[in-house]
Design a protein around this motif. Structure first.
Motif: not given
Length: 380
Positions: A4, A49, A90, A153, A250
């Motif tokens: 991630a 995710d 996520g 990711i 992210s």
């Protein structure tokens, strides 16, 4: 290595009730004013995710979605719903896009949009399956109404691209705009996400809410845009609470995706190329006057320049702006963005436990062949 593209600095995580305002970027970006023009309504963002947990603040904003998460070998009968999330990654990205700001969570930058959750094995012992799962998820998103795909990711080796690249090309053929996090290894090996190297994919780096480069942000020729990824609200404590910490590239990618949703909501007749083009044109460019830099790309996303100031020329619908010799209008230097090399973290900080490495949330696939980053070839 499949990970991630997310990190929380353990030395700075604090309860969400702390005095630090983790949503200051919304004020800087003039979100309240933008929402009077467009709030993302009519646009679906697929978040591929770790899933999305049903929590207060996301009600009515998340579609049923799909899970491509592989069951464990010993339990092939097990299934995992898309509306669950072991690690909270996520869920954090989803809230950053569409959250309503309640229950201590963030207010999303595009609160009128919908998120299509697509769950993969990120954060589990089956993480080696993420490439195949993500490829299926990209195709599913393209076939089920997503205009934007958010990939917070990362993959640091090019072997998974045999599955990812055809899926990306399929989604692009369906008119989908794809954002991928660059990674959080800017102070380490500077591993970058090979997905961001694919033609037409917009690679996103991280800045703080004032536009200063975050030193941990992975950087290189595949960086196209940047967005806030500093002190933000993240899911923590086993996805049970909100904490303040660095969201990394992210979170920056989720804000770039939300910016695209805002612009597309205001201009639903535009193509993915046109939305990308105006985001590039209106980004807060490097203060030294350069067209772009490896740290921030063309600069920090500024959808307000499109919605409030009516800047940006969408141009022709079928030409990839990343393949063009230059944007139709060069980004202007801005106090909101600096492309100067970030200050290095002093050794005292390193000793305090700061780490910007991508966390391997579950099993990690490591090849002795080393890391090969694809050279970015712009599509079309």
């Amino acid at each position: 290595m499949i990970v991630a593209a997310w990190t929380v600095c353990a030395g700075t995580v604090m309860p969400a009730a702390a005095d630090t305002d983790p949503r200051g970027y919304l004020t800087k970006m003039k979100a309240q004013e933008m929402w009077k023009v467009a709030d993302g309504t009519g646009i679906t963002v697929a978040v591929i995710d770790s899933g999305v947990k049903d929590i207060p603040g996301l009600e009515g904003r998340v579609l049923p979605g799909m899970s491509f998460m592989e069951p464990p070998f010993e339990r092939p009968d097990v299934s995992y719903p898309p509306h669950e999330d072991f690690v909270g990654h996520g869920t954090t990205m989803t809230a950053g896009i569409v959250g309503d700001g309640s229950a201590g969570g963030p207010r999303g930058l595009a609160p009128g949009a919908k998120v299509l959750p697509i769950r993969t094995s990120v954060g589990t012992p089956m993480a080696f399956a993420v490439a195949s799962e993500a490829a299926k998820g990209i195709r599913y998103a393209a076939d089920n109404g997503a205009k934007v795909i958010n990939l917070s990711i990362g993959m640091t080796q090019d072997w998974p691209m045999g599955k990812i690249k055809p899926a990306v090309e399929y989604a692009q053929s369906k008119g989908v705009l794809i954002f991928a996090a660059m990674g959080n290894e800017g102070e380490g090996n500077n591993w970058t996400n090979v997905i961001a190297a694919l033609p037409g994919v917009l690679g996103v780096g991280a800045v703080d809410e004032d536009g200063q480069v975050m030193p941990f942000s992975s950087h290189g020729p595949d960086t196209d845009l940047s967005a806030p990824g500093g002190q933000v609200l993240n899911r923590c404590n086993g996805n049970k609470d909100w904490c303040v910490g660095d969201g990394g590239t992210s979170y920056a990618t989720s804000l770039a995706s939300a910016s695209a949703a805002l612009v597309w909501s205001a201009h639903p007749d535009w193509t993915a190329n046109q939305v990308a083009r105006v985001l590039i044109q209106t980004a807060g460019g490097p203060v030294d006057g350069a067209k772009r830099s490896d740290w921030v790309g063309y600069g920090a996303v500024r959808p307000r320049k499109v919605l409030l100031d009516h800047e940006g020329d969408p141009g022709v619908p079928d030409a990839d702006p990343l393949a063009s010799p230059a944007p139709a209008k060069a980004p202007t230097p801005s106090a909101e963005q600096t492309a100067a090399a970030p200050r290095r973290v002093e050794s005292a900080d390193a000793e305090s436990g700061l780490s910007w490495q991508w966390p391997a949330l579950g099993a990690v696939v490591a090849l002795s062949l080393g890391i090969t980053v694809l050279v970015k070839r712009r599509r079309r």
